[in-house]
Design a protein around this motif. Structure first.
Motif, mmCIF file in Angstrom:
data_model
loop_
_atom_site.group_PDB
_atom_site.id
_atom_site.type_symbol
_atom_site.label_atom_id
_atom_site.label_comp_id
_atom_site.label_asym_id
_atom_site.label_seq_id
_atom_site.Cartn_x
_atom_site.Cartn_y
_atom_site.Cartn_z
ATOM 1 N N LYS A 191 25.169 -0.135 -23.775
ATOM 2 C CA LYS A 191 25.196 0.853 -23.812
ATOM 3 C C LYS A 191 24.760 1.954 -22.188
ATOM 4 N N LEU A 192 25.083 2.192 -21.439
ATOM 5 C CA LEU A 192 24.599 2.445 -20.180
ATOM 6 C C LEU A 192 23.416 3.450 -20.408
ATOM 7 N N ASP A 193 22.577 4.011 -19.423
ATOM 8 C CA ASP A 193 20.770 5.188 -19.404
ATOM 9 C C ASP A 193 20.714 4.822 -17.586
ATOM 10 N N ILE A 194 21.792 5.050 -16.886
ATOM 11 C CA ILE A 194 21.202 5.032 -15.914
ATOM 12 C C ILE A 194 21.524 6.437 -14.820
ATOM 13 N N ARG A 195 21.746 6.835 -13.517
ATOM 14 C CA ARG A 195 22.320 7.838 -13.339
ATOM 15 C C ARG A 195 23.679 8.383 -13.245
ATOM 16 N N PRO A 196 24.010 9.483 -12.746
ATOM 17 C CA PRO A 196 25.219 9.596 -12.698
ATOM 18 C C PRO A 196 26.491 9.126 -11.583
ATOM 19 N N PRO A 197 27.617 8.858 -12.458
ATOM 20 C CA PRO A 197 28.297 8.144 -11.583
ATOM 21 C C PRO A 197 28.751 8.712 -9.791
ATOM 22 N N ASP A 198 28.879 7.355 -9.347
ATOM 23 C CA ASP A 198 28.766 7.217 -8.234
ATOM 24 C C ASP A 198 30.349 7.977 -8.367
ATOM 25 N N TYR A 199 31.213 7.615 -8.741
ATOM 26 C CA TYR A 199 33.153 8.388 -8.856
ATOM 27 C C TYR A 199 33.380 8.661 -9.941
ATOM 28 N N GLU A 200 34.377 9.873 -10.451
ATOM 29 C CA GLU A 200 35.225 10.197 -11.476
ATOM 30 C C GLU A 200 35.914 9.570 -11.283
ATOM 31 N N VAL A 201 37.048 9.221 -12.220
ATOM 32 C CA VAL A 201 39.240 8.843 -11.497
ATOM 33 C C VAL A 201 39.460 9.290 -12.900
ATOM 34 N N GLU A 202 40.138 10.276 -13.047
ATOM 35 C CA GLU A 202 41.109 10.759 -14.098
ATOM 36 C C GLU A 202 42.621 10.430 -13.769
ATOM 37 N N ILE A 203 43.012 9.301 -14.821
ATOM 38 C CA ILE A 203 44.288 8.632 -14.710
ATOM 39 C C ILE A 203 45.437 9.537 -15.915
ATOM 40 N N SER A 204 46.260 10.094 -14.964
ATOM 41 C CA SER A 204 47.509 10.862 -15.645
ATOM 42 C C SER A 204 48.222 9.991 -16.130
ATOM 43 N N LEU A 205 48.798 9.719 -16.850
ATOM 44 C CA LEU A 205 50.053 9.325 -17.433
ATOM 45 C C LEU A 205 51.082 10.200 -17.670
ATOM 46 N N GLU A 206 51.958 8.908 -17.326
ATOM 47 C CA GLU A 206 53.762 9.528 -17.625
ATOM 48 C C GLU A 206 53.718 10.770 -19.285
ATOM 49 N N SER A 207 52.936 9.800 -20.022
ATOM 50 C CA SER A 207 53.757 10.614 -21.293
ATOM 51 C C SER A 207 52.248 11.861 -21.930
ATOM 52 N N GLY A 208 51.599 12.259 -20.763
ATOM 53 C CA GLY A 208 50.604 13.851 -21.044
ATOM 54 C C GLY A 208 49.233 13.444 -20.864
ATOM 55 N N GLN A 209 49.225 12.094 -21.632
ATOM 56 C CA GLN A 209 47.745 11.605 -22.027
ATOM 57 C C GLN A 209 47.084 11.673 -20.807
ATOM 58 N N ALA A 210 45.598 11.647 -20.539
ATOM 59 C CA ALA A 210 44.743 10.972 -19.752
ATOM 60 C C ALA A 210 43.565 10.396 -19.569
ATOM 61 N N LYS A 211 43.160 9.073 -18.911
ATOM 62 C CA LYS A 211 42.436 8.242 -19.058
ATOM 63 C C LYS A 211 41.010 9.139 -18.016
ATOM 64 N N LYS A 212 39.686 8.837 -18.399
ATOM 65 C CA LYS A 212 38.422 9.322 -17.805
ATOM 66 C C LYS A 212 38.086 8.202 -17.980
ATOM 67 N N LEU A 213 37.668 7.820 -16.414
ATOM 68 C CA LEU A 213 36.707 6.657 -15.805
ATOM 69 C C LEU A 213 35.786 7.214 -15.202
ATOM 70 N N TYR A 214 34.774 6.439 -15.284
ATOM 71 C CA TYR A 214 33.320 6.689 -14.452
ATOM 72 C C TYR A 214 33.053 6.286 -13.906
ATOM 73 N N LEU A 215 32.945 5.273 -12.213
ATOM 74 C CA LEU A 215 31.846 4.101 -11.628
ATOM 75 C C LEU A 215 30.826 4.682 -11.061
ATOM 76 N N TRP A 216 30.380 3.211 -11.171
ATOM 77 C CA TRP A 216 29.293 3.104 -10.134
ATOM 78 C C TRP A 216 29.425 1.838 -9.304
ATOM 79 N N ILE A 217 29.779 1.744 -8.281
ATOM 80 C CA ILE A 217 30.468 0.929 -7.622
ATOM 81 C C ILE A 217 29.617 1.009 -5.933
#
Length: 137
Positions: free
Chosen positions: A80-106
């Motif tokens: 489990k990460l316990d670091i600074r806020p992410p550099d980027y938030e990414v939302e992947i919207s799917l054709e089915s109407g669902q969505a995935k949310k990712l948080y990146l530290w790059i």
């Protein structure tokens, strides 16, 4: 006789260690984001990225392919990460109407991301991290 027995035990131990390490490597390489989520570029209607300065945009079709290739190759880590806020938030919207949310530290040498639906994190390889940074410029 003792010397021969010692050599046999040494060879057996070395063999077990080598095969054991081989199995660990194979298990890690199959525990990728792509194998765990099974999302293809055809399933995606849009990917939005937002940086920490609240600047947001959608990725082009070519950028979606590069992005998905990069995250699909990343390897899962249970920690489990316990670091600074992410550099980027990414939302992947799917054709089915669902969505995935990712948080990146790059940025600043980071190579991690978290999937909102999972407790661990994923590690990107250096080449994929570089490609993502190029997309997010």
């Amino acid at each position: 006789m003792n010397h021969k027995m010692l050599v046999v035990v040494y060879i057996l131990t070395l063999t077990l260690v080598l095969f054991g390490c081989q199995n660990i490597k194979e298990n890690n390489s199959s525990n990728t984001w792509g194998n765990n989520n099974k999302i293809s570029t055809e399933d995606i209607s849009e990917i939005k990225i937002q940086n920490k300065k609240d600047s947001a945009r959608s990725l082009t079709q070519q950028e979606i392919k590069v992005f998905m290739n990069a995250i699909n190759n990343s390897v899962y880590n249970q920690g489990k990460l316990d670091i600074r806020p992410p550099d980027y938030e990414v939302e992947i919207s799917l054709e089915s109407g669902q969505a995935k949310k990712l948080y990146l530290w790059i940025d600043d040498g980071g190579d991690l991301f978290m999937d909102e639906d999972e407790s661990g994190h994923y590690i990107l390889n250096e080449a994929d991290r570089t490609e993502l940074k190029d997309i997010f410029k």
